[in-house]
Enzyme design. Structure first.
Site, mmCIF file in Angstrom:
data_model
loop_
_atom_site.group_PDB
_atom_site.id
_atom_site.type_symbol
_atom_site.label_atom_id
_atom_site.label_comp_id
_atom_site.label_asym_id
_atom_site.label_seq_id
_atom_site.Cartn_x
_atom_site.Cartn_y
_atom_site.Cartn_z
ATOM 1 N N PHE A 123 -1.006 1.829 -1.722
ATOM 2 C CA PHE A 123 -0.933 1.998 -0.271
ATOM 3 C C PHE A 123 -2.150 2.829 0.152
ATOM 4 C CE2 PHE A 123 0.667 3.756 3.706
ATOM 5 C CZ PHE A 123 1.343 2.676 4.251
ATOM 6 N N ASP A 195 4.483 8.070 -6.249
ATOM 7 C CA ASP A 195 4.864 7.852 -4.856
ATOM 8 C C ASP A 195 6.068 6.910 -4.854
ATOM 9 O OD1 ASP A 195 5.173 6.944 -2.243
ATOM 10 O OD2 ASP A 195 3.027 6.983 -1.807
ATOM 11 N N TYR A 220 11.864 7.672 6.087
ATOM 12 C CA TYR A 220 12.195 6.691 7.138
ATOM 13 C C TYR A 220 12.358 5.262 6.640
ATOM 14 C CZ TYR A 220 7.035 6.262 7.193
ATOM 15 O OH TYR A 220 5.726 6.104 6.840
HETATM 16 C C1 LIG Z 1 5.143 4.146 3.801
HETATM 17 C C2 LIG Z 1 4.254 4.689 2.771
HETATM 18 C C3 LIG Z 1 3.563 5.897 2.971
HETATM 19 C C4 LIG Z 1 3.672 6.606 4.288
HETATM 20 O O1 LIG Z 1 2.984 7.807 4.303
HETATM 21 P P1 LIG Z 1 3.230 8.846 5.484
HETATM 22 O O2 LIG Z 1 2.148 9.839 5.286
HETATM 23 O O3 LIG Z 1 4.589 9.442 5.264
HETATM 24 O O4 LIG Z 1 3.144 8.120 6.779
HETATM 25 C C5 LIG Z 1 2.791 6.387 1.936
HETATM 26 N N1 LIG Z 1 2.687 5.724 0.762
HETATM 27 C C6 LIG Z 1 3.343 4.565 0.537
HETATM 28 C C7 LIG Z 1 3.244 3.878 -0.779
HETATM 29 C C8 LIG Z 1 4.118 4.007 1.550
HETATM 30 O O5 LIG Z 1 4.735 2.854 1.345
#
Ligand SMILES: *Cc1c(COP(=O)(O)O)cnc(C)c1O
Length: 410
Positions: A123, A195, A220
């Site tokens: 991500f 993660d 969320y």
């Molecule tokens: C949804 C997601 C995030 C979101 O990061 P935020 O900083 O909480 O907005 C991060 N890493 C992955 C792999 C995700 O799927």
């Protein structure tokens, strides 16, 4: 193999959980992996926090309603879903910010090593955070090495400081072998950060058993905490006394209300807190976690696999759906709670589905992604979703101009 859908729903031990959510009657929601549905308990709790606690008890609520302990209390509720013992999980900030804290914490533990190995297909925010730390500290202290998924093991050499991976890939849903990769990394003295954005609340996890060092995850998505819900951070107890995180804020201070000019980190997991928590958002997440009461992650996983298997089975019955090419693993053991398909018109297909009350999401460049949340999705929903998808593909409804305009959020 043939499926009796009514029978599957009748035998579903998780079916009663759907009544715990507010979901529009006509919508089949296949996007709980982007934004979980609204638990009724969160509605009630938000009203109580706003009207009684904030409205009536005002500042005394920090003590009277224990607002001050909410980050730790909510962390303890998440811990069992992660296979984590007590005092190792805290709820705060976003995944991005928590990764920043953990990256610098881990790099500081690894003197003489600078490489952070990750996956090209991670991500993006995860990679951006490493790039930011690299700019701050310089390449001699932090250097991002992002490799293809199949090259991760070879990249684990003894000059690597940190292995930072997302357990379940956000595009394909492919699951990494957490136990094996953590072990291989540790053999080379590498610290591991996982993660769990697409894992927590979706698949069983065993962070303690896998000897994981650090982890972050999302409030969320499968935890249904609401838009922008705070994230969580896990740090293994064995590290607590030897580390320091870079965002020294007063909420992570040992004695915040002594207002000392000198920073003195709190013991335990609390040291990862920084500023004042968003109480309304955290209370919504805290209440949302109650839907996991009395079910095991094994039960959730079993239904999730059954839902995705049913979807694939029904898809195979319709040649008009053959153009949607599966890019998730075919083996349900190897994928999370989602199915992704590539198609050149993926964006328009997604828009057409949403217009017909089936809600998946689009991931650039060409993926339609269906998330399966066993707590509020029935087998009948899956069958209906396939029927709608079939209609859209067979009639080529997605070629309509109105489905082509991209909104700001996709
Ligand atoms: C949804 C997601 C995030 C979101 O990061 P935020 O900083 O909480 O907005 C991060 N890493 C992955 C792999 C995700 O799927």
């Amino acid at each position: 193999m043939s499926y009796n859908i009514a029978q599957l729903d009748k035998q579903d031990v998780l079916a009663p959980k759907r009544a715990l959510f507010n979901l529009p009657e006509e919508v089949i929601y296949l996007d709980g992996n982007s934004l979980g549905a609204l638990p009724k308990a969160s509605v009630e709790r938000i009203q109580q926090v706003v009207n009684q606690q904030w409205g009536n008890d005002l500042i005394s609520s920090w003590n009277k309603h224990n607002w001050i302990d909410l980050p730790l209390q909510t962390g303890e509720k998440i811990a069992p879903l992660l296979g984590a013992g007590p005092d190792q999980v805290v709820v705060c900030d976003s995944i991005s910010v928590n990764l920043y804290k953990l990256l610098i914490t881990a790099l500081t533990m690894q003197s003489g090593r600078a490489k952070v190995v990750s996956e090209q297909d991670n991500f993006p925010t995860d990679l951006y955070m490493v790039q930011g730390v690299q700019t701050l500290l310089g390449e001699t202290r932090c250097q991002l090495i992002s490799v293809a998924s199949e090259d991760i093991e070879n990249a684990l050499t003894d000059d690597v400081a940190v292995l930072m991976l997302t357990h379940i890939n956000f595009r394909t849903g492919r699951i990494h072998d957490m136990q094996r990769l953590t072990r291989l990394a540790h053999q080379k003295g590498i610290i591991v950060i996982w993660d769990l954005a697409h894992s927590a609340g979706a698949v069983p996890l065993a962070l303690d058993e896998c000897n994981v060092d650090f982890a972050v995850g999302c409030g969320y998505k499968y935890l249904n905490g609401g838009p922008g819900a705070p994230a969580f951070l896990y740090a293994a107890k064995r590290h607590h006394n030897k580390i320091s995180q870079p965002l020294n804020g007063w909420m992570g201070h040992a004695k915040p209300f002594e207002f000392s000019p000198r920073y003195d980190a709190a013991p335990g997991i609390k040291q990862f807190l920084t500023g004042t928590p968003s109480i309304i958002a955290m209370a919504a997440l805290d209440a949302a976690l109650d839907v996991f009461d009395s079910v095991s992650m094994a039960q959730i996983r079993q239904k999730s696999s059954a839902l995705t298997e049913l979807f694939l089975h029904l898809k195979r019955q319709h040649p008009a759906l053959d153009d949607l090419v599966l890019c998730s693993p075919t083996d349900s053991e190897l994928r999370g709670s989602q199915l992704s398909f590539s198609h050149p018109a993926a964006y328009a297909i997604c828009q057409a589905l949403i217009d017909h009350n089936v809600v998946p999401d689009f991931r650039a460049p060409d993926i339609v992604r269906f998330g399966f949340t066993p707590l509020y999705l029935s087998f009948a929903d899956v069958a209906k979703a396939i029927a709608v998808l079939h209609n859209i593909m067979q009639q080529r409804l997605y070629t309509h101009n109105k489905y082509r305009t991209k909104a700001a959020v996709t």
